[in-house]
Write a protein that holds these residues in place. Structure first.
Motif: not given
Length: 208
Positions: A93-97, A105-109, A117-127
């Protein structure tokens, strides 16, 4: 490009096709191992008869690595596996934050089945992830001397192989490059066999 091995492992554990992190049951151990390798490479830790000992080197700037280092400093020398097995979920979680603050990355509850409860993670810069994956694969090219491979790249691919992260290496790639991965693992150091033992014990316990 994130500097820390732990951040790189986190990004590579993300499966863009599925839009989520993979190997969740192993990720805590792998990320903890990655932080320990980071601390080893920065000179904050040394191996002393199979135990991690804190040195007098300046504390790392990375807050996740600094937090893990304080854990070790407060407890004293213990075997590497002891530290791999501790607080894996919290470290992930610390690395994610940290990655979210760096806007990688973008983290959305969200809620699974509308309840859990969970988190949706998406890459902001896939490259960035694609570049990390290419760097990992480049370490396996026979034309590159093992002794010349960047240690952070070597660490990423060896840790991923040890944990069988299929988002980094397929089973066929791990088999085909088995000897080279073993040579790279020697360079990475004592965290690798400790991670292997920890994962084997978890698998044994789950099977039992």
């Amino acid at each position: 490009m994130p500097d820390s091995i732990a951040a790189r492992v986190f990004l590579l554990a993300y499966d863009p096709a599925k839009g989520r992190l993979t190997a969740r049951s192993k990720l805590g151990k792998v990320v903890r191992a990655a932080v320990l390798v980071d601390l080893l490479l920065q000179g904050n830790l040394v191996d002393e008869d199979g135990r991690a000992r804190v040195t007098n080197a300046p504390a790392p700037a990375n807050p996740v690595a600094a937090a893990v280092l304080e854990e070790l400093r407060a407890t004293g020398p213990r075997r590497w596996r002891h530290w791999i097995d501790r607080r894996g979920g919290a470290t992930v979680r610390q690395v994610r934050d940290e990655l979210a603050r760096a806007r990688l990355i973008k983290v959305e509850p969200r809620r699974v089945l509308g309840i859990f409860p969970a988190d949706r993670i998406t890459l902001r810069h896939p490259l960035v992830r694609r570049h990390l994956l290419q760097s990992a694969h480049d370490t396996l090219r026979p034309s590159r001397l093992v002794s010349r491979v960047d240690l952070r790249d070597a660490s990423v691919v060896v840790l991923a192989s040890t944990a069988a992260l299929r988002t980094v290496l397929t089973k066929d790639q791990r088999t085909r490059h088995k000897d080279r991965l073993a040579q790279l693992a020697v360079r990475v150091g004592p965290v690798v066999p400790a991670l292997k033992k920890s994962l084997q014990q978890s698998q044994y316990s789950a099977g039992g």
